[in-house]
Design a protein around this motif. Structure first.
Motif, PDB file in Angstrom:
ATOM      1  N   PRO A  63       0.817  -1.215   0.000  1.00  0.00           N
ATOM      2  CA  PRO A  63       0.000   0.000   0.000  1.00  0.00           C
ATOM      3  C   PRO A  63       0.850   1.264   0.000  1.00  0.00           C
ATOM      4  O   PRO A  63       1.555   1.567   0.960  1.00  0.00           O
ATOM      5  N   THR A  64       0.795   1.988  -1.096  1.00  0.00           N
ATOM      6  CA  THR A  64       1.453   3.282  -1.228  1.00  0.00           C
ATOM      7  C   THR A  64       0.888   3.923  -2.490  1.00  0.00           C
ATOM      8  O   THR A  64      -0.064   3.413  -3.086  1.00  0.00           O
ATOM      9  N   ARG A  65       1.451   5.056  -2.911  1.00  0.00           N
ATOM     10  CA  ARG A  65       1.019   5.677  -4.163  1.00  0.00           C
ATOM     11  C   ARG A  65       1.813   5.100  -5.333  1.00  0.00           C
ATOM     12  O   ARG A  65       3.002   4.824  -5.206  1.00  0.00           O
ATOM     13  N   TYR A  66       1.149   4.908  -6.455  1.00  0.00           N
ATOM     14  CA  TYR A  66       1.810   4.408  -7.659  1.00  0.00           C
ATOM     15  C   TYR A  66       1.431   5.274  -8.859  1.00  0.00           C
ATOM     16  O   TYR A  66       0.279   5.720  -8.981  1.00  0.00           O
ATOM     17  N   VAL A  67       2.394   5.470  -9.737  1.00  0.00           N
ATOM     18  CA  VAL A  67       2.141   5.983 -11.080  1.00  0.00           C
ATOM     19  C   VAL A  67       2.652   4.905 -12.035  1.00  0.00           C
ATOM     20  O   VAL A  67       3.849   4.628 -12.082  1.00  0.00           O
ATOM     21  N   VAL A  68       1.737   4.274 -12.766  1.00  0.00           N
ATOM     22  CA  VAL A  68       2.061   3.144 -13.636  1.00  0.00           C
ATOM     23  C   VAL A  68       1.867   3.571 -15.085  1.00  0.00           C
ATOM     24  O   VAL A  68       0.791   4.052 -15.462  1.00  0.00           O
ATOM     25  N   THR A  69       2.888   3.413 -15.889  1.00  0.00           N
ATOM     26  CA  THR A  69       2.797   3.665 -17.332  1.00  0.00           C
ATOM     27  C   THR A  69       2.667   2.333 -18.051  1.00  0.00           C
ATOM     28  O   THR A  69       3.441   1.402 -17.800  1.00  0.00           O
ATOM     29  N   VAL A 119      -2.599   5.339  -8.838  1.00  0.00           N
ATOM     30  CA  VAL A 119      -3.273   4.617  -7.758  1.00  0.00           C
ATOM     31  C   VAL A 119      -2.924   5.291  -6.444  1.00  0.00           C
ATOM     32  O   VAL A 119      -1.752   5.458  -6.109  1.00  0.00           O
ATOM     33  N   ASP A 120      -3.935   5.679  -5.703  1.00  0.00           N
ATOM     34  CA  ASP A 120      -3.743   6.336  -4.421  1.00  0.00           C
ATOM     35  C   ASP A 120      -3.550   5.307  -3.312  1.00  0.00           C
ATOM     36  O   ASP A 120      -4.049   4.180  -3.404  1.00  0.00           O
ATOM     37  N   ARG A 121      -2.840   5.696  -2.261  1.00  0.00           N
ATOM     38  CA  ARG A 121      -2.673   4.828  -1.090  1.00  0.00           C
ATOM     39  C   ARG A 121      -4.013   4.340  -0.564  1.00  0.00           C
ATOM     40  O   ARG A 121      -4.140   3.209  -0.077  1.00  0.00           O
TER      41      ARG A 121
END
Length: 327
Positions: A154-160, A173-175
């Motif tokens: 669980p944490t913040r993600y920026v996925v390309t 994706v927010d925590r």
């Protein structure tokens, strides 16, 4: 793929242990866990503390939804309906040492290759713990096939998301998307962009963080100054630890934890360390008193902890920490 079938597949993700960019295997994920039977297309689950967590978003999201006969929402272009189970599952990050794993299940991305040919699909991501760009190996996904990506921690993600080396878009994706429910964001990989089909999730109520024990150990006070006030807070194994120095009217003041309250709407804990008077005679100077405070939790961690010092009848916020979100 229907919502229930997708979530049945996602049930396996809740127990999977993997490392960044590691393929878990082909076909369905390799382990299974029980998931609640009811599902919802809303992006967040109802918690026992009435907290609403934010959903994932994408650069090319579809916001114009239509209601179907069963009351759920679908994009105007039709159902999210890939053929069969995932051809592979990518596992991002390692949850083997994660505190409260049952309260923080993986959040998955279901990537549907919605074109009439196979493509090599690859994901790149930056997460809130390291701020470093990482990449998976490419996976060949057939026409109408499905690739699953499990975000384990669980944490913040920026996925390309890339197909044949062309970037199709970003998924953020927010925590708050991680809780006790199985959940997945659904995306169609079109010719040149991503189409967002929203988030599906089970709908179990999740227990709120509860303080199991709070303790404080203080050192001997010394003369100091009000400018010497410090505090550092951090998460450990089911506990938050705070180390700091409280200024006080004299070095003989005692220290105590005056408050460990929790706000369910913001998922923020407030920890107040207070300097209190005693009956001892004392040298007349501004005191500086070192301490270590430990707050142990049951069920889950608060997303955020704010530390305050209380002396001279005022509260001062001196430290803030956020779980798995160091940037």
């Amino acid at each position: 793929m229907k919502r229930r079938a997708l979530l049945a597949s996602l049930g396996a993700a809740g127990g999977t242990l993997g490392t960044a960019g590691c393929l878990q295997g082909t076909g369905s994920p390799t382990t299974t866990t029980d998931a609640p039977g009811d599902t919802t297309t809303e992006p967040s689950a109802t918690r026992s503390d009435t907290t609403t967590r934010e959903s994932s978003t994408t650069e090319n999201s579809t916001t114009d939804r239509e209601r179907t006969d069963d009351g759920t929402e679908q994009p105007p272009d039709g159902e999210f309906d890939p053929a069969g189970d995932p051809v592979a599952t990518l596992s991002v990050n390692d949850r083997s040492e994660l505190s409260f794993p049952d309260a923080n299940r993986p959040h998955s991305l279901a990537l549907w290759n919605a074109v009439d040919r196979e493509r090599d699909v690859r994901v790149e991501w930056v997460d809130g713990r390291t701020d470093e760009l990482e990449r998976s190996d490419a996976v060949t996904v057939p026409a109408d096939g499905l690739l699953q990506v499990d975000l384990q921690v669980p944490t913040r993600y920026v996925v390309t998301v890339r197909a044949d080396d062309a970037a199709l878009g970003e998924v953020r994706v927010d925590r708050g998307q991680f809780d006790c429910n199985a959940s997945a964001g659904r995306y169609a990989l079109r010719e040149s962009d991503l189409e967002d089909y929203g988030v599906v999730s089970t709908a179990a109520g999740c227990p709120a963080p509860t303080v199991a024990e709070a303790s404080l150990t203080a050192g001997d006070g010394d003369c100091g100054s009000r400018d010497g006030e410090t505090a550092v807070a951090g998460y450990g194994d089911r506990a938050v630890t705070v180390e700091g120095t409280v200024p006080a009217p004299d070095p003989c003041h005692d220290l105590a934890i005056a408050d460990v309250s929790y706000d369910g709407k913001t998922r923020t804990a407030r920890v107040v360390v207070e300097a209190t008077t005693n009956d001892e005679g004392c040298v007349q100077c501004v005191g500086a008193i070192d301490y270590t405070a430990t707050i142990r939790y049951d069920h889950d961690f608060p997303d955020r902890v704010e530390v305050y010092h209380r002396s001279w009848d005022e509260d001062r916020r001196v430290a803030t920490t956020t779980w798995n979100d160091d940037i």
